[in-house]
Write a protein that holds these residues in place. Structure first.
Motif, mmCIF file in Angstrom:
data_model
loop_
_atom_site.group_PDB
_atom_site.id
_atom_site.type_symbol
_atom_site.label_atom_id
_atom_site.label_comp_id
_atom_site.label_asym_id
_atom_site.label_seq_id
_atom_site.Cartn_x
_atom_site.Cartn_y
_atom_site.Cartn_z
ATOM 1 N N MET A 120 27.510 56.236 38.719
ATOM 2 C CA MET A 120 28.757 55.822 38.088
ATOM 3 C C MET A 120 29.061 54.418 38.581
ATOM 4 N N ARG A 121 29.484 53.550 37.666
ATOM 5 C CA ARG A 121 29.812 52.163 37.989
ATOM 6 C C ARG A 121 31.225 51.870 37.498
ATOM 7 N N MET A 122 31.909 51.007 38.211
ATOM 8 C CA MET A 122 33.242 50.569 37.802
ATOM 9 C C MET A 122 33.475 49.156 38.290
ATOM 10 N N THR A 123 34.485 48.527 37.730
ATOM 11 C CA THR A 123 34.930 47.232 38.230
ATOM 12 C C THR A 123 36.395 47.362 38.611
ATOM 13 N N VAL A 124 36.756 46.686 39.699
ATOM 14 C CA VAL A 124 38.129 46.700 40.206
ATOM 15 C C VAL A 124 38.491 45.257 40.546
ATOM 16 N N PHE A 149 37.151 36.926 36.291
ATOM 17 C CA PHE A 149 38.338 37.415 35.614
ATOM 18 C C PHE A 149 38.478 36.631 34.310
ATOM 19 N N PRO A 150 38.902 37.275 33.228
ATOM 20 C CA PRO A 150 38.974 36.576 31.937
ATOM 21 C C PRO A 150 40.225 35.693 31.798
ATOM 22 N N TYR A 151 40.289 34.656 32.624
ATOM 23 C CA TYR A 151 41.407 33.714 32.500
ATOM 24 C C TYR A 151 41.402 33.126 31.096
ATOM 25 N N GLY A 152 42.581 32.967 30.534
ATOM 26 C CA GLY A 152 42.700 32.439 29.181
ATOM 27 C C GLY A 152 42.728 33.519 28.124
ATOM 28 N N ASP A 153 42.379 34.747 28.492
ATOM 29 C CA ASP A 153 42.442 35.883 27.573
ATOM 30 C C ASP A 153 43.564 36.789 28.062
ATOM 31 N N ASP A 154 44.745 36.591 27.532
ATOM 32 C CA ASP A 154 45.916 37.334 28.007
ATOM 33 C C ASP A 154 45.978 38.767 27.499
ATOM 34 N N SER A 155 44.938 39.238 26.804
ATOM 35 C CA SER A 155 44.957 40.621 26.323
ATOM 36 C C SER A 155 44.900 41.613 27.483
ATOM 37 N N PHE A 156 44.480 41.159 28.640
ATOM 38 C CA PHE A 156 44.411 42.004 29.839
ATOM 39 C C PHE A 156 45.673 41.830 30.688
ATOM 40 N N GLY A 157 46.523 40.890 30.298
ATOM 41 C CA GLY A 157 47.713 40.547 31.066
ATOM 42 C C GLY A 157 47.613 39.102 31.514
ATOM 43 N N LYS A 158 48.741 38.519 31.788
ATOM 44 C CA LYS A 158 48.766 37.123 32.231
ATOM 45 C C LYS A 158 48.693 37.086 33.755
ATOM 46 N N PRO A 159 47.635 36.470 34.297
ATOM 47 C CA PRO A 159 47.490 36.420 35.759
ATOM 48 C C PRO A 159 48.560 35.535 36.399
ATOM 49 N N LEU A 160 49.060 35.985 37.538
ATOM 50 C CA LEU A 160 50.071 35.243 38.285
ATOM 51 C C LEU A 160 49.461 34.530 39.482
ATOM 52 N N ARG A 161 48.152 34.588 39.609
ATOM 53 C CA ARG A 161 47.431 33.892 40.676
ATOM 54 C C ARG A 161 46.063 33.484 40.159
ATOM 55 N N ASP A 162 45.429 32.546 40.853
ATOM 56 C CA ASP A 162 44.189 31.963 40.338
ATOM 57 C C ASP A 162 42.929 32.386 41.091
ATOM 58 N N ASP A 163 43.016 33.453 41.874
ATOM 59 C CA ASP A 163 41.872 33.881 42.675
ATOM 60 C C ASP A 163 41.358 35.267 42.302
ATOM 61 N N LEU A 164 41.582 35.682 41.061
ATOM 62 C CA LEU A 164 41.190 37.023 40.650
ATOM 63 C C LEU A 164 39.755 37.057 40.141
ATOM 64 N N SER A 165 39.087 38.136 40.440
ATOM 65 C CA SER A 165 37.759 38.428 39.909
ATOM 66 C C SER A 165 37.610 39.949 39.924
ATOM 67 N N PHE A 166 36.493 40.435 39.452
ATOM 68 C CA PHE A 166 36.206 41.863 39.477
ATOM 69 C C PHE A 166 35.061 42.120 40.439
ATOM 70 N N VAL A 167 35.222 43.078 41.313
ATOM 71 C CA VAL A 167 34.131 43.537 42.157
ATOM 72 C C VAL A 167 33.560 44.806 41.513
ATOM 73 N N VAL A 168 32.279 45.010 41.699
ATOM 74 C CA VAL A 168 31.602 46.164 41.129
ATOM 75 C C VAL A 168 31.374 47.199 42.215
ATOM 76 N N LEU A 169 31.739 48.428 41.902
ATOM 77 C CA LEU A 169 31.485 49.553 42.810
ATOM 78 C C LEU A 169 30.600 50.548 42.074
ATOM 79 N N GLU A 170 29.747 51.240 42.853
ATOM 80 C CA GLU A 170 28.880 52.262 42.286
ATOM 81 C C GLU A 170 28.799 53.457 43.210
ATOM 82 N N ARG A 171 28.440 54.555 42.603
ATOM 83 C CA ARG A 171 28.239 55.787 43.371
ATOM 84 C C ARG A 171 27.118 56.586 42.715
ATOM 85 N N ALA A 172 26.229 57.098 43.524
ATOM 86 C CA ALA A 172 25.211 58.013 43.013
ATOM 87 C C ALA A 172 25.878 59.352 42.733
ATOM 88 N N LEU A 173 25.491 59.959 41.613
ATOM 89 C CA LEU A 173 26.030 61.275 41.277
ATOM 90 C C LEU A 173 25.014 62.348 41.619
#
Length: 173
Positions: A120-124, A149-173
């Motif tokens: 299983m994979r996710m981004t946070v 992070f999709p800066y400029g695409d406000d469909s995910f919400g308008k970011p209030l800071r400029d240091d956002l990104s997504f980290v990937v987490l995984e788990r073996a099932l």
């Protein structure tokens, strides 16, 4: 035991309402996972419909109580080679603290495993330390992969800071 059922078109407004409450709600019944560094809605009916249309193998699974009330939902999508993506995991904020999220996560993993998932994979969002730690306690590990992070695409919400990104987490099932 948690029974997950695939969402139908008619469920989309309810999914959007719960998602926005869980991810962006404020006040006395705000979620412990609220994204306070983003402004606006987490999703809309239109964007969720578009996301589902663009990802034909994805589905949102619902968890309802015996009376039909939506307790939670989760996005599951098979990617490749036994890897599935999990996202939009949400439980009612006014019911949190009862291990519902843990139960929903386990049910989603079981659902995917029964359909061939091996990982299983996710981004946070990177600044969600408490949420990342919650997933790590459930066996997920940071992969070292970071996505922009999709800066400029406000469909995910308008970011209030400029240091956002997504980290990937995984788990073996």
């Amino acid at each position: 035991m948690i029974e997950l059922t695939p969402a139908a078109e008619a469920d989309i407004p309810e999914i959007v309402e719960l998602s926005n409450w869980a991810y962006r709600g404020t006040g006395e019944v705000a979620s412990w996972t609220v994204e306070s560094y983003l402004q606006g809605e987490r999703t809309t009916v239109e964007s969720l419909r578009a996301d589902l249309a663009a990802n034909a193998s994805a589905q949102v699974l619902l968890w309802r109580d015996a009376g039909g009330e939506l307790l939670g939902h989760v996005w599951l999508e098979p990617l490749d080679e036994g890897v599935w993506y999990l996202g939009l995991l949400s439980v009612r904020p006014d019911r949190q603290g009862r291990k519902l999220g843990r139960g929903l996560l386990t049910a989603a993993e079981d659902y995917a495993r029964e359909r061939g998932a091996r990982r299983m994979r996710m981004t946070v969002i990177n600044v969600r330390d408490t949420l990342i730690a919650w997933y790590q306690r459930r066996g997920y590990a940071l992969t070292g992969d970071v996505r922009p992070f999709p800066y400029g695409d406000d469909s995910f919400g308008k970011p209030l800071r400029d240091d956002l990104s997504f980290v990937v987490l995984e788990r073996a099932l």
